[in-house]
Each structure stands twice: as C-alpha cells, then as structure tokens.
Write a protein that holds these residues in place. Structure first.
Motif, PDB file in Angstrom:
ATOM      1  N   GLN A 127       8.856   1.104   2.823  1.00  0.00           N
ATOM      2  CA  GLN A 127       8.658   1.029   4.220  1.00  0.00           C
ATOM      3  C   GLN A 127       9.672   2.038   4.799  1.00  0.00           C
ATOM      4  N   ASP A 128      10.858   1.822   4.550  1.00  0.00           N
ATOM      5  CA  ASP A 128      11.864   2.815   4.929  1.00  0.00           C
ATOM      6  C   ASP A 128      11.701   4.175   4.475  1.00  0.00           C
ATOM      7  N   ALA A 129      11.351   4.544   3.261  1.00  0.00           N
ATOM      8  CA  ALA A 129      11.092   5.956   2.727  1.00  0.00           C
ATOM      9  C   ALA A 129       9.921   6.487   3.320  1.00  0.00           C
ATOM     10  N   PHE A 130       8.895   5.564   3.906  1.00  0.00           N
ATOM     11  CA  PHE A 130       7.691   6.257   4.591  1.00  0.00           C
ATOM     12  C   PHE A 130       8.172   6.668   6.050  1.00  0.00           C
ATOM     13  N   ALA A 131       8.958   5.595   6.494  1.00  0.00           N
ATOM     14  CA  ALA A 131       9.345   6.068   7.878  1.00  0.00           C
ATOM     15  C   ALA A 131      10.218   7.259   7.865  1.00  0.00           C
ATOM     16  N   ARG A 184      -1.050   8.371 -10.145  1.00  0.00           N
ATOM     17  CA  ARG A 184      -1.153   6.754 -10.184  1.00  0.00           C
ATOM     18  C   ARG A 184       0.077   6.245 -10.762  1.00  0.00           C
ATOM     19  N   LEU A 185       0.726   6.327 -11.637  1.00  0.00           N
ATOM     20  CA  LEU A 185       1.651   5.878 -12.623  1.00  0.00           C
ATOM     21  C   LEU A 185       2.922   6.376 -11.706  1.00  0.00           C
ATOM     22  N   THR A 187       0.948  -1.319  -0.023  1.00  0.00           N
ATOM     23  CA  THR A 187      -0.037  -0.212  -0.086  1.00  0.00           C
ATOM     24  C   THR A 187       0.781   1.492   0.172  1.00  0.00           C
ATOM     25  N   TRP A 188       0.372   2.372  -0.570  1.00  0.00           N
ATOM     26  CA  TRP A 188       1.134   3.574  -0.461  1.00  0.00           C
ATOM     27  C   TRP A 188       0.881   4.378   0.706  1.00  0.00           C
ATOM     28  N   TYR A 189       1.629   5.258   1.095  1.00  0.00           N
ATOM     29  CA  TYR A 189       1.901   6.071   2.322  1.00  0.00           C
ATOM     30  C   TYR A 189       0.543   6.352   2.702  1.00  0.00           C
ATOM     31  N   GLU A 190       0.133   6.254   4.174  1.00  0.00           N
ATOM     32  CA  GLU A 190      -0.928   6.792   4.910  1.00  0.00           C
ATOM     33  C   GLU A 190      -0.336   7.419   6.060  1.00  0.00           C
ATOM     34  N   HIS A 191      -0.872   8.780   6.305  1.00  0.00           N
ATOM     35  CA  HIS A 191      -0.447   9.229   7.508  1.00  0.00           C
ATOM     36  C   HIS A 191      -1.118   8.797   8.750  1.00  0.00           C
ATOM     37  N   SER A 192      -0.323   8.643  10.016  1.00  0.00           N
ATOM     38  CA  SER A 192      -0.780   7.944  11.149  1.00  0.00           C
ATOM     39  C   SER A 192      -2.146   8.651  11.611  1.00  0.00           C
ATOM     40  N   SER A 193      -2.254   9.927  11.504  1.00  0.00           N
ATOM     41  CA  SER A 193      -3.562  10.532  12.175  1.00  0.00           C
ATOM     42  C   SER A 193      -4.318  11.085  11.279  1.00  0.00           C
ATOM     43  N   ALA A 194      -3.827  11.868  10.303  1.00  0.00           N
ATOM     44  CA  ALA A 194      -4.799  12.452   9.431  1.00  0.00           C
ATOM     45  C   ALA A 194      -5.465  11.758   8.195  1.00  0.00           C
ATOM     46  N   PRO A 195      -6.585  11.752   8.126  1.00  0.00           N
ATOM     47  CA  PRO A 195      -7.360  10.780   6.973  1.00  0.00           C
ATOM     48  C   PRO A 195      -7.244  11.916   5.610  1.00  0.00           C
ATOM     49  N   LEU A 223       8.825   2.138 -12.499  1.00  0.00           N
ATOM     50  CA  LEU A 223       9.886   1.219 -11.871  1.00  0.00           C
ATOM     51  C   LEU A 223      10.204   0.851 -10.589  1.00  0.00           C
ATOM     52  N   ASP A 224      10.138   2.078  -9.836  1.00  0.00           N
ATOM     53  CA  ASP A 224      10.215   2.024  -8.456  1.00  0.00           C
ATOM     54  C   ASP A 224       9.055   1.116  -7.788  1.00  0.00           C
ATOM     55  N   ARG A 225       8.187   1.104  -8.494  1.00  0.00           N
ATOM     56  CA  ARG A 225       7.019   0.657  -7.808  1.00  0.00           C
ATOM     57  C   ARG A 225       7.041  -0.883  -7.966  1.00  0.00           C
ATOM     58  N   ALA A 226       7.377  -1.397  -9.038  1.00  0.00           N
ATOM     59  CA  ALA A 226       7.628  -2.721  -9.436  1.00  0.00           C
ATOM     60  C   ALA A 226       8.562  -3.470  -8.319  1.00  0.00           C
ATOM     61  N   LEU A 227       9.578  -2.665  -7.878  1.00  0.00           N
ATOM     62  CA  LEU A 227      10.470  -3.255  -6.827  1.00  0.00           C
ATOM     63  C   LEU A 227      10.285  -2.729  -5.652  1.00  0.00           C
TER      64      LEU A 227
END
Lengths: 160, 552
Positions: free
Chosen positions: B521-525, A89-90, A2-10, B493-497
């Motif tokens: 996950q590292d990037a999100f963190a 998206r892409l 999944t893509w990035y989700e913020h912990s508190s803000a929807p 490409l990033d997404r595929a990996l």
C-alpha cells in the motif's frame, strides 16, 4: 491483496487475439522440436527417447497456459497526464510514463500479428529502463492510440 | 576547402566547413601501434622469460634493420591513414547546431543540436596535452552516438569553441556571437579579474602581444613560444589549470571544492581491490609455511607457466587503481552561469561543463572502509554521457560529509526541505523512520535480512531521496522534474510478503534509483504521489533558478 489500481483511469485489457498469435508462434517451434525428436526416437529404435517429445508437449501446454495468464494480465490505462502499462502475473509490474516525457512512439506488427489484426505500441522515453510497450493492441486502436499519445506528448512536452 | 585553418590566435568558431587542426594525424592513431606491440609482447614474452628462447633467435631470424623498416612502415601507414581521415573531416558551427562530416569511404554527417545540449567536455589525452591540443566532446540528448567529438584543436581554440557553444546554447544568438566578442562576453585580462576569480580560471588576455602576429609562420612561432611558456609551469599543465587564450571569454566561475591528492590516494588504498591485493599474500603466507611449501620454487613455477595470466590479472587491479587515480587527480568543481564545471585527470585531463538542470540523478556511495573517514563517492546521471560512465559521470571522487552536502546543493540548490543538511545526513547514514522516512516493514527482513532496517524513502518538495545499505551506504537523489517514468514491480517472494518495489527510471548512467521492499500500500501511494510530484516538477522547471540560487 489486490494489485495497483489507478484512481481515475480504468485498465483497458489487450486483445485476446494476442493469445492466439503467441500460442501459434509457440507451437510452431515446439511442433518442429516434437516432430524432430519423435522421428529421431523412432528411427533410432529407442522407445525410451520418446520421453523427450512427451516432455516437450507437457512444456508446450504449460507455456500455453502461461501465455493465457500473461496476456489476460496485460493492460493499459490512459490517465490525464500519464500512460500506465500493466504486465505480468508472477513478476508483476506497472509502468507509469508521463506524456510529456515521451520521445517517440513506435507501432509495429509482424505478419502473424497483422493476420490477427493486432499491433505492438512501444513508447520511448529518454530512459532506457522505462519498458513501456503494449503488445496486442487492435490495429485500428493502435493507430488511434499512437496519434492520441503523440498529440498529448506534444502538448505537454518538457525538456529532459 | 580553400586552405587549412591557420593556427592563429584570432580564433573564432567557423561558420563554414573547416578542417580540424593539421596536427591531428600526429596525435591520434598511435593506439593501434600500441596494440600491435602489446600483441607481440603477449606472444613472445612468456617464451623469453621461461628461457625457451635464450638466444633470442627472433632477432637472428629478423635482423634489426628489418624490424626498423617494418616499424617505419607501420608509422608511415598510421600517419598516412590519419592524414587521409583528417582531410575528410570537417566541422562547422551554426546558431542551432554543431555539424561534423567525416568518413573516407562512406561519408557521414552528424549534427549536435544545441537545444538538446547536455554537456560539453574539453578532453586532453597525454600526447595532445603536452603539445597543447585538445579534443572537444559535445554531448546531446537523444540516443547513443548522437554526440559530436572534434579532435584535435588547439587548447585555446577548443576552449573558445566550448565557450561559444555554451553561449549559443544559452539562447544568445546573433551575427557576431562568434566573430566579435559580444557585449557581455568581452575577453578580459587575467590580471583584471585576478581578484574575483579563482586560480583555476582558464581565461587570459586575448590581446597579448603574440596575438598581433599573423600568418602561418608567425602563428606557428607564436604558438611554439606560447607552448614553451606553458611548459615552463609544469604544475599548471599537470593539474590541468593551464591558462589559455580564448576569443570568447568563458563565463566567470567560482571554485566550490577540490580533492587533495593525499585524500584521493588514501581513498584508493581503502578500496576493496587494494585490501585484497595487500591482504591475500599476508593471509596465504602462514599457510605456505605451515604446509612446508618451497615458496620460491612455487612462485618461480607459477611465474614461469602463467606469467601472462598473472600480468593480466595484475593489470586488471592496476587498471582499477589507475582509473580512480587518473580520473580523480586534481578534481576541481566550480559553478558558473554556464553550469557546473569539473576539471580532473592526471595524464588525460577533462574539463567538463554541464549546463544547469542537466543532472538527472545523484548517487552518494560509501564503501565500508570509508566509514571511519566519512568519505563518499558521488556519481551522476547526465543524458548523453551514457556509455563512458566511469570517467565522466563522477561529481566527486571522494567527498567529505560537508563536500557531499555541497555537491548535492550544487545540483539541487533548493532541496525543498526546511533543514536540508539534517535531512541529507539522515538520508546518508540514518536508519529507521527518523526524519519521516518511509521504511521497509519488519516482515521484509525475511527476504532482506541485512539492510531492511536501513532502507528508507523520503520525498522533499523538490527531490526523492532513496537510502539503502548497511555496510556500504548508498543514497540516491532524484529531482522530481528529472523523473522520466516510474515503475512498480513485484516478484513472487515480494508478493508472498505483501511487498513491492518502486523504480524511478532515469537516463542511462551509473545511478539506478530503486526503492525496494516497501509495503504494497505504501508503494502504491508512493507511486501515485511521485507521479504527481513529477507532474508538478515538470511545470515548474526553469533553469534560471539555478543561477539565482548560486548567486553569481
């Protein structure tokens, strides 16, 4: 994954009316091109040239689908200290703009956008690279959002 | 405007609308004549060289007298336009801003707010420098063209104005901030401070004998004799360390590093363009002989047909060398309570002052050929410098490892790490996760085969370090409190990996911090953590700490 989700803000998705606004703009241009190329093909008596408008129609349909995908991916979130904008998206991106870094906020709406009651909210920081604009915010919400952002920005304003 | 400002030694920054120095029209505007001449040469030269025009019948067509007349007319026009422009340009200084109004047809007024001040430069182009004049360039935050450029003033006046602007910007206001030297900005004699000041100090005695005389003629005479004295020490003028008389003393400064000329020249020699220029003929010579090409005929033919093209290509290369040498010549950096001071330039000298906390990001860059010497080129982002990047955004044109560490320390006295030198060294030339660096995962080598092992990100308490590059090395340092906004990006490409990039948005400049190909996950963190650190940094930011850490 999944893509990035913020912990508190929807995430707040932008108005789906943006789909219609963008699709209309798209088809105005494609319509002109399609009509022009069809007329040329028929006048020139070259039936093979009708491939051009056919390709244009296909392209237009594909772009329309992309618009739907893009707009449904576009969202913003107001966290305690930052505004988050999600797009694409892409090529996906999330921009995190601290309220204290906002230099000013623009709200703009073209004639078509006004007709659909939506507006674009653009945040400016001292960096030319922070592309934090939200398209397709409902007009009344846009004004409220701007005021909220300005108030929070003033409260947290930091030097450069 | 009652009268023009008298070039007197009793300069104080004007609170009323004042014109710039009357010499201005003579110093500026020559570029246009140069352009005309360049066009002319471009137009005529190929014909002469190729021999199409052996009798120079151009001179028969237009006799020398006419050419001289045209030249005189051109000069008169340039000076006339300059005088008109000068007479319509006025500036003044207030407690909170510097104002400039100018324009012949459309008038425009600009103000540079001192609370938004980012940097003050004293710039001397060659002609102005020989005559002892300088332009002052005040950079403020807030979009392009928001700065104010005053040209020209006497060098001493420009320095005094700069000192006063910095004095005001530092938050000291008062009626006599400019008129009378305040308590803590007493003009001090050069001899008195010789002990604790560096040779590069620009402050000299405001009470020298010449100061006694007043009036236009006396002032002019004093100015001329002073200039004659200054030119008697050409090496000072050349190195930009010329001593000038200022009314408001500059804050004391301490030299931190300077670049030896041999090292600068070598560094230019070890650059890509130089290698190409030397290497290309060497590589092509064997081929020419193998293929039995008549070298001289070939060279002659090429010269004859496309001299201008070759000249402009050469000019491109020479331009690069010239810019590097001219910009880095005599480069000296010093610290003072007013901030970072840099002085450099061969023909055009620039004395930059960047107040504390105005540097937004630092980039250390090492081309492949500098590896053996362990040299680094250090550039910075300063809001307001924006456009004119190459010449003004350099913190160190060619630093040794120690100097590079010192340069980073100048900007960030406290890196927020127990072992700053070790961490920075790892950040400059380390690889993998030594020293706690967050690295790109091995699967990223499929889209980043060369440098994936060398990518690394690490946050100290005060700054984010981003390392990259295998053959050419790069380290970007962004103080947390200088983070404008953050971005997270991912292409198909990033997404595929399962990878993502974290971008730190800095102000406009040569540094674009970007941590690429991290695990998602590292990037999100990292994004979350960095947002938190930036928040923390904004709360903490206090420019005073800079001075305390430097210990002045």
């Amino acid at each position: 994954m999944t893509w990035y989700e913020h912990s508190s803000a929807p995430w707040v998705p932008v108005s789906r009316r943006l789909i219609r606004a963008r699709t209309i703009t798209l088809w105005i241009w494609f319509g002109l091109l399609i009509v022009a190329s069809s007329v040329l093909a028929l006048l020139g008596d070259e039936p093979l040239l009708l491939i051009v408008p056919a390709v244009l129609v296909a392209l237009g349909l594909w772009f329309s689908w992309i618009i739907v995908r893009q707009v449904t991916a576009h969202a913003w979130a107001e966290a305690e200290d930052e505004l988050l904008v999600r797009r694409g998206r892409l090529f996906r991106s999330v921009t995190v703009v601290p309220y204290g870094r906002m230099q000013f906020v623009d709200v703009s709406a073209g004639p078509l956008q006004r007709a659909f009651g939506i507006a674009k909210v653009q945040l400016h920081t001292a960096s030319p690279h922070s592309d934090a604009s939200i398209s397709g915010v409902p007009a009344d919400e846009a004004a409220r959002l701007r005021d909220r952002l300005t108030t929070r920005g003033e409260a947290r304003l930091a030097g450069l | 405007m009652p009268d023009t400002p008298v070039p007197s030694t009793e300069y104080s920054a004007p609170r009323e609308w004042t014109r710039l120095h009357p010499i201005t029209p003579l110093l500026g505007g020559w570029g246009i004549l140069g352009l005309v001449a360049a066009y002319f040469i471009y137009d005529r030269l190929p014909g002469w060289v190729a021999g199409d025009d052996p009798t120079f019948d151009f001179f028969d067509q237009f006799p020398v007298l006419w050419i001289l007349l045209a030249a005189a007319l051109g000069v008169a026009l340039v000076i006339g336009a300059g005088v008109l422009q000068w007479s319509r340009t006025e500036y003044r200084i207030g407690d909170d801003a510097v104002y400039l109004r100018q324009g012949i047809v459309t008038r425009q007024q600009r103000q540079a707010r001192l609370d938004r001040l980012q940097a003050v430069d004293v710039v001397q182009p060659l002609l102005a420098r020989l005559a002892g004049f300088a332009a002052i360039n005040i950079q403020v935050a807030g979009g392009q063209k928001s700065g104010v450029m005053l040209k020209f003033l006497r060098l001493g006046d420009a320095e005094a104005l700069r000192n006063e602007i910095l004095y005001l910007a530092a938050g000291v206001t008062g009626d006599d901030a400019g008129g009378e030297p305040g308590v803590d900005v007493t003009p001090v004699g050069g001899d008195q401070v010789a002990g604790d000041r560096v040779p590069g100090d620009q402050v000299t005695d405001a009470t020298e004998a010449a100061a006694a005389s007043s009036g236009v003629l006396a002032g002019l005479g004093a100015q001329l004799s002073e200039r004659a004295q200054a030119l008697g020490r050409p090496e000072d003028v050349l190195r930009g360390t010329e001593r000038v008389r200022t009314r408001v003393a500059a804050a004391p400064e301490r030299e931190v590093y300077s670049v030896p000329t041999p090292r600068l020249l070598l560094s230019v020699l070890f650059s890509g363009p130089a290698v190409f220029l030397i290497g290309a003929p060497l590589v092509s010579l064997p081929f020419l002989f193998l293929l039995h090409v008549d070298v001289f005929a070939a060279v002659g033919a090429v010269l004859g047909t496309s001299l201008v093209a070759i000249l402009s290509a050469l000019a491109g290369f020479l331009g690069f060398f010239w810019q590097r040498i001219n910009g880095g010549f005599g480069f000296t950096a010093a610290v003072s309570p007013d901030g970072l001071r840099m002085r450099h330039g061969l023909t055009q000298t620039r004395r930059q002052t960047v107040p504390p906390g105005r540097v937004q990001a630092i980039r250390l860059y090492q081309p492949l050929l500098w590896r053996r010497k362990d040299w680094w080129r250090i550039t910075i982002n300063v809001a307001g410098y924006g456009e004119d990047q190459e010449s003004v955004s350099v913190l160190h044109p060619v630093a040794t490892r120690e100097e590079a560490l010192t340069a980073v320390w100048l900007i960030l006295p406290d890196l927020g790490d127990p072992d700053p030198a070790g961490t920075l060294s790892l950040a400059m030339t380390g690889r993998g996760d030594d020293g706690g660096f967050l690295t790109a995962p091995p699967r990223s080598k499929r889209i980043d085969p060369i440098q994936w092992r060398y990518r690394g990100v690490r946050a100290t308490e005060r700054a984010l370090l981003i390392r990259s590059g295998r053959f050419t090395k790069e380290l970007v340092v962004v103080p947390h409190e200088r983070t404008q906004s953050l971005g997270l990006q991912q292409g198909p490409l990033d997404r595929a990996l399962g990878l993502a990039n974290v971008v730190v948005h800095s102000t406009q400049g040569p540094v674009r911090p970007r941590a690429e190909h991290l695990d998602m996950q590292d990037a999100f963190a990292l994004l979350d953590a960095q947002a938190g650190r930036a928040r923390e940094g904004r709360r903490r930011q206090t420019p005073e700490q800079w001075m305390r850490a430097v210990g002045l």
